[in-house]
Every structure is written in structure tokens, then in C-alpha cells.
Motif scaffolding. Structure first.
Motif: not given
Length: 89
Positions: A13-20, A57-61, A63-66
Motif C-alpha cells: 500500500v505504501a508503494a502504491f500510494v507513493a507511485l500515485m 506512460e512509462r509509470l503506468k505499468p 502503478c497498475q502492478g502496485a
């Protein structure tokens, strides 16, 4: 087992929030403009916008993975909690 699951959930969750937050920061600088030039040259602002779009666009996969990892670990933690409650009964 529960400690490991909660640790993995917290990390995902922390990784996902950081990426968002990073993606939101990138898109905060993005503007909706149309750059027109008769001579075909590119403006600095246009290059900056294309760079931002390329980075998002490069960050999108990632974000989806996290996000998927956070969802799966959330389901696992809830499942373990339910199983623990059922076992207590």
C-alpha cells in the motif's frame, strides 16, 4: 503469519500510494495545450509536455502492478482476519 501478511500489505500500500503521489505530481505540471507552428519547430513547452506524458506512460505499468499487489494483499489480510474470527467461534 498475520504479522508477515500485515507487513506485506503495508509495504504494498505504501508503494502504491507513493507511485500515485509521484504521478499526481507529474500530471500537476501537465497542461492541455495545442502547440501549432508553421515552420515545424518545437517549442520548449511542447518538449516539456511530451516529456511529462512519456514519463506518465512509462509509470503506468508500475502503478497498475502496485495497485494489483495492494488489492491482493488487502484481500489476503481480510481473509486471514475472517478465518481467525471463524476459528475463534
Amino acid at each position: 503469519m498475520q504479522t508477515l501478511a500485515l507487513t506485506l500489505w503495508g509495504l504494498s500500500v505504501a508503494a502504491f500510494v507513493a507511485l500515485m503521489v509521484y504521478r499526481a505530481n507529474l500530471t500537476n505540471h501537465e497542461t492541455d495545450q495545442l502547440f501549432l507552428s508553421s515552420d515545424g519547430s518545437t517549442d520548449f513547452r511542447e518538449q516539456e509536455q511530451t516529456d511529462i506524458v512519456r514519463r506518465v506512460e512509462r509509470l503506468k505499468p508500475y502503478c497498475q502492478g502496485a495497485g494489483g499487489a495492494a488489492a491482493l494483499t488487502t484481500i489476503a489480510v481480510v481473509g486471514l482476519a475472517v478465518a481467525n474470527v471463524v476459528h475463534q467461534l
